[in-house]
Each structure stands twice: as C-alpha cells, then as structure tokens.
Motif scaffolding. Sequence first.
Motif, PDB file in Angstrom:
ATOM      1  N   HIS A   1       8.762   3.815   2.769  1.00  0.00           N
ATOM      2  CA  HIS A   1       8.236   5.376   2.577  1.00  0.00           C
ATOM      3  C   HIS A   1       6.871   5.308   3.368  1.00  0.00           C
ATOM      4  O   HIS A   1       5.768   5.939   3.091  1.00  0.00           O
ATOM      5  CB  HIS A   1       7.856   5.373   1.136  1.00  0.00           C
ATOM      6  CG  HIS A   1       9.078   5.204   0.337  1.00  0.00           C
ATOM      7  ND1 HIS A   1      10.166   5.783   0.325  1.00  0.00           N
ATOM      8  CD2 HIS A   1       9.239   3.933  -0.605  1.00  0.00           C
ATOM      9  CE1 HIS A   1      11.299   5.226  -0.655  1.00  0.00           C
ATOM     10  NE2 HIS A   1      10.376   4.065  -1.092  1.00  0.00           N
ATOM     11  N   LEU A   2       7.064   5.443   5.107  1.00  0.00           N
ATOM     12  CA  LEU A   2       6.014   5.588   5.678  1.00  0.00           C
ATOM     13  C   LEU A   2       6.199   6.979   6.179  1.00  0.00           C
ATOM     14  O   LEU A   2       7.218   7.401   7.036  1.00  0.00           O
ATOM     15  CB  LEU A   2       5.987   4.655   6.860  1.00  0.00           C
ATOM     16  CG  LEU A   2       5.935   3.391   6.586  1.00  0.00           C
ATOM     17  CD1 LEU A   2       5.821   2.378   7.640  1.00  0.00           C
ATOM     18  CD2 LEU A   2       4.857   2.778   5.537  1.00  0.00           C
TER      19      LEU A   2
ATOM     20  N   LYS B   1       2.140  10.843  -3.137  1.00  0.00           N
ATOM     21  CA  LYS B   1       1.457  11.195  -1.817  1.00  0.00           C
ATOM     22  C   LYS B   1       1.949  10.887  -0.420  1.00  0.00           C
ATOM     23  O   LYS B   1       2.790  10.259  -0.432  1.00  0.00           O
ATOM     24  CB  LYS B   1      -0.120  10.747  -1.912  1.00  0.00           C
ATOM     25  CG  LYS B   1      -0.603  10.678  -3.309  1.00  0.00           C
ATOM     26  CD  LYS B   1      -0.812  12.177  -3.576  1.00  0.00           C
ATOM     27  CE  LYS B   1      -1.575  12.332  -5.087  1.00  0.00           C
ATOM     28  NZ  LYS B   1      -1.723  13.724  -5.518  1.00  0.00           N
ATOM     29  N   ILE B   2       1.447  11.725   0.682  1.00  0.00           N
ATOM     30  CA  ILE B   2       1.744  11.212   2.005  1.00  0.00           C
ATOM     31  C   ILE B   2       1.002  10.271   2.543  1.00  0.00           C
ATOM     32  O   ILE B   2       0.034  10.059   2.504  1.00  0.00           O
ATOM     33  CB  ILE B   2       1.753  12.468   2.835  1.00  0.00           C
ATOM     34  CG1 ILE B   2       2.457  13.662   2.392  1.00  0.00           C
ATOM     35  CG2 ILE B   2       2.045  12.321   4.493  1.00  0.00           C
ATOM     36  CD1 ILE B   2       3.814  13.517   2.225  1.00  0.00           C
ATOM     37  N   MET B   3       2.117   9.176   3.128  1.00  0.00           N
ATOM     38  CA  MET B   3       1.473   7.927   3.879  1.00  0.00           C
ATOM     39  C   MET B   3       1.447   8.191   5.261  1.00  0.00           C
ATOM     40  O   MET B   3       2.416   8.154   5.913  1.00  0.00           O
ATOM     41  CB  MET B   3       2.328   6.782   3.370  1.00  0.00           C
ATOM     42  CG  MET B   3       1.765   5.416   3.904  1.00  0.00           C
ATOM     43  SD  MET B   3       0.287   4.943   2.963  1.00  0.00           S
ATOM     44  CE  MET B   3      -0.326   3.214   3.796  1.00  0.00           C
TER      45      MET B   3
ATOM     46  N   LEU C   1       0.732  -1.206  -0.087  1.00  0.00           N
ATOM     47  CA  LEU C   1      -0.006   0.068  -0.030  1.00  0.00           C
ATOM     48  C   LEU C   1       1.007   1.107  -0.153  1.00  0.00           C
ATOM     49  O   LEU C   1       0.709   1.931  -0.629  1.00  0.00           O
ATOM     50  CB  LEU C   1      -0.767  -0.129   0.934  1.00  0.00           C
ATOM     51  CG  LEU C   1      -2.024  -1.364   1.180  1.00  0.00           C
ATOM     52  CD1 LEU C   1      -2.890  -1.160   2.610  1.00  0.00           C
ATOM     53  CD2 LEU C   1      -2.998  -0.911   0.075  1.00  0.00           C
ATOM     54  N   ALA C   2       1.813   1.189   0.873  1.00  0.00           N
ATOM     55  CA  ALA C   2       2.766   2.517   0.752  1.00  0.00           C
ATOM     56  C   ALA C   2       3.532   2.650  -0.388  1.00  0.00           C
ATOM     57  O   ALA C   2       3.959   3.837  -0.817  1.00  0.00           O
ATOM     58  CB  ALA C   2       3.704   2.228   2.163  1.00  0.00           C
ATOM     59  N   GLY C   3       3.924   1.471  -0.889  1.00  0.00           N
ATOM     60  CA  GLY C   3       4.637   1.701  -2.208  1.00  0.00           C
ATOM     61  C   GLY C   3       3.820   2.297  -3.315  1.00  0.00           C
ATOM     62  O   GLY C   3       4.253   3.380  -3.963  1.00  0.00           O
ATOM     63  N   LEU C   4       2.641   2.336  -3.459  1.00  0.00           N
ATOM     64  CA  LEU C   4       1.492   2.735  -4.321  1.00  0.00           C
ATOM     65  C   LEU C   4       1.491   4.160  -3.883  1.00  0.00           C
ATOM     66  O   LEU C   4       1.409   5.160  -4.913  1.00  0.00           O
ATOM     67  CB  LEU C   4       0.280   2.114  -4.366  1.00  0.00           C
ATOM     68  CG  LEU C   4       0.259   0.752  -4.780  1.00  0.00           C
ATOM     69  CD1 LEU C   4      -1.209   0.020  -4.419  1.00  0.00           C
ATOM     70  CD2 LEU C   4       0.555   0.546  -6.244  1.00  0.00           C
ATOM     71  N   VAL C   5       1.403   4.395  -2.733  1.00  0.00           N
ATOM     72  CA  VAL C   5       1.085   5.846  -2.389  1.00  0.00           C
ATOM     73  C   VAL C   5       2.364   6.852  -2.575  1.00  0.00           C
ATOM     74  O   VAL C   5       2.324   7.697  -3.136  1.00  0.00           O
ATOM     75  CB  VAL C   5       0.627   6.033  -0.630  1.00  0.00           C
ATOM     76  CG1 VAL C   5       0.880   7.498  -0.283  1.00  0.00           C
ATOM     77  CG2 VAL C   5      -0.413   5.176  -0.661  1.00  0.00           C
ATOM     78  N   HIS C   6       3.622   6.197  -2.240  1.00  0.00           N
ATOM     79  CA  HIS C   6       4.982   6.772  -2.593  1.00  0.00           C
ATOM     80  C   HIS C   6       5.075   6.927  -4.269  1.00  0.00           C
ATOM     81  O   HIS C   6       5.393   8.381  -4.519  1.00  0.00           O
ATOM     82  CB  HIS C   6       6.151   5.970  -2.109  1.00  0.00           C
ATOM     83  CG  HIS C   6       7.383   6.587  -2.701  1.00  0.00           C
ATOM     84  ND1 HIS C   6       7.967   7.892  -1.712  1.00  0.00           N
ATOM     85  CD2 HIS C   6       8.020   6.159  -3.402  1.00  0.00           C
ATOM     86  CE1 HIS C   6       9.029   7.792  -2.364  1.00  0.00           C
ATOM     87  NE2 HIS C   6       9.320   6.976  -3.194  1.00  0.00           N
TER      88      HIS C   6
END
Length: 320
Positions: free
Chosen positions: A218-219, A197-199, A188-193
């Motif tokens: 990338h949290l 966007k900010i995770m 999920l965080a990889g997609l956000v990065h």
Amino acid sequence: MLLYFRLNVSKIHTSRLLKLDNFMTGTSSNGTRKGLSMKTHIKLFTPGPGDVDEDILAEMGSPVLRHYGPSWMPIYNDTQDLLHKIFKTRNDIFIVPGPASALLDMGIGSVVPVGGKIIVGSNGFFGDRLVDMANAHGLVVIPFTAPMGEPLNPEILRGLLEQHQDAVAVAVVHHETSTTVLNPLKTLAGLVHDAGKIMIVDAVSSLAGVDVQTDNWHLDICVSSANKCLEALPGVSFISVSKEAWKVVDSHPGVTSGWYLNLRLWRKFAQEWGSWHPSPVTLPSNLILAARAAMQKIVDRGLDAHFNRYVQASRIMRAG
C-alpha cells in the motif's frame, strides 16, 4: 543490506576524491589541464551515482529520437512495462526528467494542501530533506524521528497516527543512504493504510536493491530514480501514484504545487495525449533508452538474483 556505506567526509577522503576528479578530468595538482581522459572507465563505489555498464552507456550514443509519435511510443510503453514489474504495481507511473527529489517534491505538494498536516519520518539526511520539502509547501509537519543509525519505530508511528487523525499523509525514506539504515517500510505502510492515510515513500536507494512491493504494501506515492540500484544514468526519475492518492489529490483543487511538479498535469497528458505524446515536456529520450536497457537486464536476470548481487557486494565491502 545494500552496498551503500556512510561517507566520512574527512580531509583524507576529500583529498582522495580530489585526486580522482583530477585524474578523470586530466587536471594536474596545480589546476592546469593535461588533456581530458574521460574515456577511462572509473569503477564507482559511491552511494550515487552508481556504476553503469558499458552496454548501458552505449545507449547514450544512439541517434536522438523524438519523445513522441509512432517511433517513440513502443519504447515508452516498453519502459513503462519494465517499471511496473520492478515497482510491482498496477498504479500509474510517470517518467519525469529530473532528480528523484523533484518527484518527492511533486508527490508531497500534490497530495497535501497548503496548511495540511503531514507526518514525516526522519532518521538521517534524506529524511530531513522530506521535512524541508514539507515546510517549503507550507504544511504542518509532525516529526517522526529516530536516532541517526537506528530505524524508525512503528510503535511511535502508531501513536502519532492516533494523536493526529487529521494528518493527510505520512512520508518516509525506505533506505536512508546517509546511514545505510533500511526502515521497516512494510510495517510502517501497513499502519498508514489502516489509518486511512496516504503513504509517500522515498525509494530512491532501495528500489531494485531490495524488495519493494508497491501494491501489496500500500505505497500510495513511491519515488525512485534511474541512477541507483536500477544501474542507469542520472537525469530521469519515476513516480507511482495509487488510486487512493488520486482521490486525495482530487479532493482539494486549490493545491498550489506549481505547473511542472504537479501530478494533475502529468495525468492530463497521459490521459489526453497518451497515445502519442504522454508527457507535458521534452523527455530525455537517450536517458530513457539507457534506463530501459538497464531495467531489461534486471528483469532478465530476475529480481531476486539482482537483489542478491547487492547482498553479496555489501558483505564483501563490510568484510574488507
């Protein structure tokens, strides 16, 4: 899987809790006091607070220290070092009095301006709480849901990120305590990065129970507390903030996240007063002593070995 299990709040369960509370407080069934028996160590098998070892509890009986000055700073810096090892990060970390929910409130309110858009994952009670927080800050909430008992689906998030390119951030719970589901945070965080966007992550029930790699995954905002898998006492929590998150925080000076729960305030004291008074308020020094002792035990044991304790405990509980 972690030790946490779904609580069935039934008449039987409520009755057992009442009997336990009566035993611990020395209260009879008719409500009269028989004399306190709080010295007895009751083994806790609850989602939180978790059980605390006697040597950690002993730190609460230490003399109260000032939360500033030369006698305090070595303790504070040592606690920071331990947090960085467990969070697996080089990001800024702030030690804040209060529950982790307050720090999630701080993270959401500091990162996303009023009227801004945020995608919020929810597949249980604490995901719903993130939605409530975002709504309380006057944000436009884009729901990212999964049925209770099932993990959040990365492909659904991918579609939401493509559809809502003006979203500022994504907020999710890593381990949803209410259902025991561990969401696929790394993916999920990889997609956000990748979407820029900010995770924002609620790692309250996962940090130190399973691997959480704040930097590698990338949290940008990651929150946890002392009273879950860190095995210390409730009352103090921790928030890590990435450079990317700071850029977004500083890009909209009009954010109205209040005074106390404002990341800018905590950064100001860390930067300007950090050598002797790193916080804007009184810190609970004995709680931090206890958290430091608990984290030192975890680091000495080794993170992988500590994680394995939870795996083994979970298997034992599920096997009956």
